[in-house]
Structures are given as structure tokens and as C-alpha cells.
Motif scaffolding. Structure first.
Motif, PDB file in Angstrom:
ATOM      1  N   ASP A  62       0.856  -1.241   0.030  1.00 15.02           N
ATOM      2  CA  ASP A  62       0.098  -0.047  -0.016  1.00 15.02           C
ATOM      3  C   ASP A  62       0.776   1.308   0.105  1.00 15.02           C
ATOM      4  N   VAL A  63       0.232   2.518  -0.281  1.00 10.63           N
ATOM      5  CA  VAL A  63       0.873   3.717  -0.880  1.00 10.63           C
ATOM      6  C   VAL A  63      -0.091   4.614  -1.038  1.00 10.63           C
ATOM      7  N   GLY A  64       0.561   5.806  -0.689  1.00 10.33           N
ATOM      8  CA  GLY A  64      -0.576   6.946  -0.848  1.00 10.33           C
ATOM      9  C   GLY A  64      -0.299   7.580  -2.282  1.00 10.33           C
ATOM     10  N   SER A  65      -1.550   7.899  -2.993  1.00  6.62           N
ATOM     11  CA  SER A  65      -1.622   8.680  -4.189  1.00  6.62           C
ATOM     12  C   SER A  65      -0.817   9.935  -4.376  1.00  6.62           C
ATOM     13  N   ALA A  66      -0.538  10.503  -3.187  1.00  4.81           N
ATOM     14  CA  ALA A  66       0.285  11.830  -2.982  1.00  4.81           C
ATOM     15  C   ALA A  66       1.475  11.909  -2.304  1.00  4.81           C
ATOM     16  N   GLU A  67       2.249  10.781  -2.599  1.00  4.14           N
ATOM     17  CA  GLU A  67       3.507  10.624  -1.994  1.00  4.14           C
ATOM     18  C   GLU A  67       4.584  10.296  -3.166  1.00  4.14           C
ATOM     19  N   MET A  68       5.778  10.409  -2.843  1.00  5.76           N
ATOM     20  CA  MET A  68       6.908   9.976  -3.815  1.00  5.76           C
ATOM     21  C   MET A  68       7.049   8.774  -4.237  1.00  5.76           C
ATOM     22  N   PHE A  69       6.683   7.781  -3.240  1.00  7.27           N
ATOM     23  CA  PHE A  69       6.854   6.379  -3.659  1.00  7.27           C
ATOM     24  C   PHE A  69       5.949   5.778  -4.368  1.00  7.27           C
ATOM     25  N   ARG A  70       4.832   6.564  -4.718  1.00  5.77           N
ATOM     26  CA  ARG A  70       3.573   5.821  -5.438  1.00  5.77           C
ATOM     27  C   ARG A  70       3.836   5.105  -6.599  1.00  5.77           C
ATOM     28  N   ASP A  71       4.721   5.693  -7.597  1.00  2.00           N
ATOM     29  CA  ASP A  71       4.901   4.764  -8.785  1.00  2.00           C
ATOM     30  C   ASP A  71       5.689   3.879  -8.669  1.00  2.00           C
ATOM     31  N   GLU A  72       6.804   3.896  -7.884  1.00  2.00           N
ATOM     32  CA  GLU A  72       7.886   2.619  -7.831  1.00  2.00           C
ATOM     33  C   GLU A  72       6.961   1.611  -7.026  1.00  2.00           C
ATOM     34  N   ASP A  73       6.084   1.748  -6.132  1.00  2.00           N
ATOM     35  CA  ASP A  73       5.337   0.824  -5.360  1.00  2.00           C
ATOM     36  C   ASP A  73       4.317   0.298  -6.147  1.00  2.00           C
ATOM     37  N   VAL A  74       3.653   0.953  -7.025  1.00  2.00           N
ATOM     38  CA  VAL A  74       2.825   0.426  -8.023  1.00  2.00           C
ATOM     39  C   VAL A  74       3.374  -0.447  -9.104  1.00  2.00           C
ATOM     40  N   ALA A  75       4.673  -0.032  -9.560  1.00  3.71           N
ATOM     41  CA  ALA A  75       5.481  -0.603 -10.571  1.00  3.71           C
ATOM     42  C   ALA A  75       5.735  -2.021  -9.725  1.00  3.71           C
ATOM     43  N   TYR A  76       6.110  -2.074  -8.524  1.00  6.62           N
ATOM     44  CA  TYR A  76       6.425  -3.203  -8.033  1.00  6.62           C
ATOM     45  C   TYR A  76       5.346  -4.159  -7.863  1.00  6.62           C
ATOM     46  N   ALA A  77       4.122  -4.002  -7.638  1.00  5.94           N
ATOM     47  CA  ALA A  77       2.826  -4.808  -7.513  1.00  5.94           C
ATOM     48  C   ALA A  77       2.846  -5.196  -9.089  1.00  5.94           C
ATOM     49  N   ASN A  78       2.908  -4.428 -10.105  1.00  2.00           N
ATOM     50  CA  ASN A  78       2.760  -4.724 -11.520  1.00  2.00           C
ATOM     51  C   ASN A  78       3.879  -5.838 -11.673  1.00  2.00           C
ATOM     52  N   GLY A  79       5.147  -5.665 -11.278  1.00  2.24           N
ATOM     53  CA  GLY A  79       6.110  -6.682 -11.676  1.00  2.24           C
ATOM     54  C   GLY A  79       5.524  -7.981 -11.148  1.00  2.24           C
ATOM     55  N   ILE A  80       5.159  -7.934  -9.923  1.00  2.00           N
ATOM     56  CA  ILE A  80       4.717  -9.482  -9.301  1.00  2.00           C
ATOM     57  C   ILE A  80       3.534  -9.958 -10.170  1.00  2.00           C
ATOM     58  N   TRP A  81       2.675  -9.249 -10.549  1.00  2.00           N
ATOM     59  CA  TRP A  81       1.496  -9.688 -11.282  1.00  2.00           C
ATOM     60  C   TRP A  81       2.141 -10.121 -12.775  1.00  2.00           C
ATOM     61  N   GLN A  82       3.107  -9.275 -13.294  1.00  2.00           N
ATOM     62  CA  GLN A  82       3.368  -9.731 -14.838  1.00  2.00           C
ATOM     63  C   GLN A  82       4.465 -11.155 -14.708  1.00  2.00           C
ATOM     64  N   ALA A  83       4.671 -11.298 -13.313  1.00  2.00           N
ATOM     65  CA  ALA A  83       5.628 -12.619 -13.145  1.00  2.00           C
ATOM     66  C   ALA A  83       4.733 -13.919 -12.896  1.00  2.00           C
ATOM     67  N   GLY A  84       3.475 -13.634 -12.744  1.00  2.00           N
ATOM     68  CA  GLY A  84       2.599 -14.506 -12.219  1.00  2.00           C
ATOM     69  C   GLY A  84       2.368 -14.795 -10.692  1.00  2.00           C
ATOM     70  N   GLY A  85       2.710 -13.739 -10.207  1.00  2.00           N
ATOM     71  CA  GLY A  85       2.624 -13.778  -8.626  1.00  2.00           C
ATOM     72  C   GLY A  85       1.334 -13.198  -8.019  1.00  2.00           C
ATOM     73  N   GLN A  86       1.239 -13.139  -6.768  1.00  2.00           N
ATOM     74  CA  GLN A  86       0.069 -12.600  -6.168  1.00  2.00           C
ATOM     75  C   GLN A  86       0.377 -11.222  -5.553  1.00  2.00           C
ATOM     76  N   ALA A  87      -0.304 -10.267  -5.747  1.00  2.00           N
ATOM     77  CA  ALA A  87      -0.104  -8.956  -4.678  1.00  2.00           C
ATOM     78  C   ALA A  87      -1.362  -8.251  -4.733  1.00  2.00           C
ATOM     79  N   GLU A  88      -1.784  -7.814  -3.717  1.00  2.00           N
ATOM     80  CA  GLU A  88      -2.879  -6.885  -3.301  1.00  2.00           C
ATOM     81  C   GLU A  88      -2.449  -5.491  -3.202  1.00  2.00           C
ATOM     82  N   LEU A  89      -2.814  -4.438  -3.979  1.00  2.00           N
ATOM     83  CA  LEU A  89      -2.547  -3.182  -4.051  1.00  2.00           C
ATOM     84  C   LEU A  89      -3.310  -2.455  -3.740  1.00  2.00           C
TER      85      LEU A  89
END
Length: 335
Positions: A259-286
Motif C-alpha cells: 500500500d502507498v498514498g496517491s500523493a507521495e513520492m513512492f507511489r509509482d515505484e510501489d505500483v510498478a513493483y506490484a505490477n512486476g509481481i503480477w506480470q511474473a505470475g505472482g500474487q499482490a494486493e495493491l
């Protein structure tokens, strides 16, 4: 550039702080900021954590790895509980340069240990720049290896261990999951990554869009990463165990809650990390909490969105533990 607005309740809490706590961390003021943090950050004692006998608390010193120093672990479990409990193995936040293992525990005990009937171990890893990468991660790994090897003594279930952390601690938890995957270490059930600090490069859109508007900015981020990485900072020679966002293959990882805030600096890197897990066939709740800045639930714990965030984390933990319990009752234990 346009920015997402802060949640109204969170905005009030941010404004009430004034500018002092939001001053950028620089190489010039880092030592003073560390001293101030050590002097002012809460550090409950073992007696405080026992809470009139509701919890059993032990401060443990366990062997480090690769000739490293001993690692301090703070182990807490509900008092009087028999049998092995699931374990949350937790790394505190503080940008790798501040924080301690004790200050995070009262909330964890209140929100997860009692309601979910689990144990927690909080790791006192060494801080940068006094200890650079890989020292802090190796501390966390050494503590986990020891805990898994002493599961019976600790009264924990070695098959039901969740690694977790917030901010820098979330980055360490993610790195620990990668390290365990690649070294073949003890299996972990899941990874709880709360606004994790994952990317040293500072090149995402949100890292520039939200710099200095909440509780963190690019100057502070650069200072923290330089403290951790030393001469490796800004080079291609930064392994994913130091900055998990650099990993190009996120397969083979345990289920993640991010989880991450929409109004914080880490937003995009955290969303990308969840996306990377999904693209690799893993499970992530974002969860991307609208109008939330970094560390919002600690700054404004009574805000509606902070309560929603805490509820979502607890629900994920409860589901994960329930599923593991049901699975272990029908399948043979794996080692």
C-alpha cells in the motif's frame, strides 16, 4: 506540475506540524537529525511492552552472518498462549538512517498480535551511513535464519512466517523476500510492504511530482540512499537486494500486500513493483490511498482513510493466515 490533492483530514495534520519536521535531510545535517531522532523517538522498554502481563517479551541477541556483530531481536507474543503461533517478522522504518525496533511495537501488538493471535519479532538492524549495504539486510537475514532455526524455542510456526515493514522497513522486507528466494532460505508465507522504499534512482514521475509536498523530498531521498549505498550510489552496480525496484524478475515470490498514498513520492515505484509481481505470475494486493502522503496513518491515525488502511492490512493478514491454516490441515508439512 499538477498534483493530486491531499485528503482533507490528512492535510490538517500535515499543516499542524509546521516546517521543522519536514526540513530536508542533507549530508550536512544527517548526524544532527539522527541524534534528534534517537533522543525523541519513543523507545518502550520490555516492561512497557508487557502491558501489565498481556504479552511475553524477550530481547534477544543472536549471531550475525559473515563475521557481522550480533543482532538484537525484540520478540513479543500474547501471554499464556500454548503451541506454535504464526510470526510477523518486522523491520522498522526511518529511511535506513533512523528508527528503532521498539518504537513500532505498541501499534503492532494492539492491531495484529492480539486480534490475530500471532507473535512478532522486530529487528534492530544497523543504520546507514555507519553501516552501509549489505549490512542492514544481512542483519535482518541473520535474525530470520535464527528465528526459523529456533522456532520450537520461540513458540512460532516456521511454516507461517510473514516478513513486513514500513517505508525503509518495507524495502528491507521486499529485499529479504528476494534474498530468501535466491539463496534458498527459510520459506515465508507472505510479505507486508507498507509504503515501501524500493528505488534508489529517483526517476519516477511521482518522485518529482510530490517532492517536498508531504513528508519527504528528493534531497532527503538522495541523502538516505547515498548513506546506504556509498560509492555505489548513482551507478549500475546496485543489486536488487539493496533496491528491490531494480529486480527485473519478480517471479517466485510469496504473496504481497503493498500500500502507498496517491500523493507521495513512492507511489509509482510501489505500483510498478506490484505490477512486476503480477506480470511474473505472482500474487499482490495493491492499495493506493487517495490523497495520502508518506506515513499518513501515523501522522493522522484518527482520519477515516487511516482507519481504512489499517483495516485493509488486517483483513489481508487474517485471510493469509486463515488460508495457511486450512492448507496445513489438509496437506503434509513441507520442509
Amino acid at each position: 506540475m499538477p498534483v493530486p490533492p491531499f485528503d482533507p483530514e490528512l492535510s490538517v495534520a500535515l499543516e499542524s506540524l509546521g516546517n521543522g519536521p519536514r526540513e530536508p535531510v542533507t549530508p550536512g545535517n544527517l548526524a544532527a537529525r539522527q541524534e534528534r531522532d534517537a533522543a525523541t523517538r519513543p523507545r518502550p522498554t520490555a516492561d512497557d511492552l508487557r502491558a501489565d502481563g498481556r504479552f511475553e517479551v524477550a530481547e534477544l541477541s543472536v549471531p550475525g552472518l559473515r563475521d557481522g556483530p550480533d543482532v538484537t531481536l525484540v520478540s513479543v507474543r500474547p501471554a499464556g498462549r500454548e503451541g506454535p503461533l504464526p510470526l510477523l517478522y518486522y523491520m522498522h522504518g526511518g529511511a535506513m538512517i533512523m528508527g528503532n525496533a521498539w518504537s513500532v511495537l505498541p501499534r503492532i501488538l494492539r492491531e495484529w498480535v492480539l486480534p490475530l493471535d500471532m507473535a512478532v519479532i522486530s529487528v534492530e538492524y544497523r543504520l546507514a551511513p555507519g553501516t552501509r549495504y549489505p549490512g542492514p539486510l544481512e542483519d535482518c537475514y541473520a535474525g530470520l535464519l535464527w528465528a526459523a532455526g529456533h522456532a520450537v524455542e520461540l513458540g512460532i510456526d516456521a511454516d507461517r512466517v510473514i516478513v513486513g515493514g514500513k517505508s525503509a522497513g518495507g524495502g528491507l522486507a521486499a529485499a529479504l523476500a528476494l534474498l530468501i528466494r535466491d539463496r534458498g532460505g527459510p520459506g515465508i508465507l507472505g510479505q507486508l510492504l507498507l509504503c515501501p522504499m524500493l528505488d534508489d534512482r529517483g526517476h519516477t514521475f511521482s518522485s518529482h511530482q510530490m517532492s517536498g509536498l508531504g513528508m519527504w523530498d528528493l534531497i532527503s531521498g538522495e541523502t538516505a540512499w547515498k548513506a546506504l549505498l556509498g560509492d555505489r550510489y548513482g551507478t549500475a552496480d546496485v543489486p536488487p537486494y539493496a533496491a528491490p525496484a531494480r529486480d527485473t524478475d519478480l517471479s517466485g515470490l510469496p504473496p504481497a500486500f503493498i500500500d502507498v498514498g496517491s500523493a507521495e513520492m513512492f507511489r509509482d515505484e510501489d505500483v510498478a513493483y506490484a505490477n512486476g509481481i503480477w506480470q511474473a505470475g505472482g500474487q499482490a494486493e495493491l492499495h493506493v490511498w487517495p490523497g495520502a502522503y508518506h506515513g499518513f496513518d501515523g501522522m493522522a491515525p484518527g482520519a477515516a482513510i487511516s482507519k481504512d488502511a489499517r483495516d485493509a492490512r488486517t483483513r489481508w493478514l487474517r485471510r493469509l493466515l486463515a488460508h495457511s491454516r486450512n492448507t496445513s490441515s489438509t496437506e503434509p508439512r513441507k520442509r
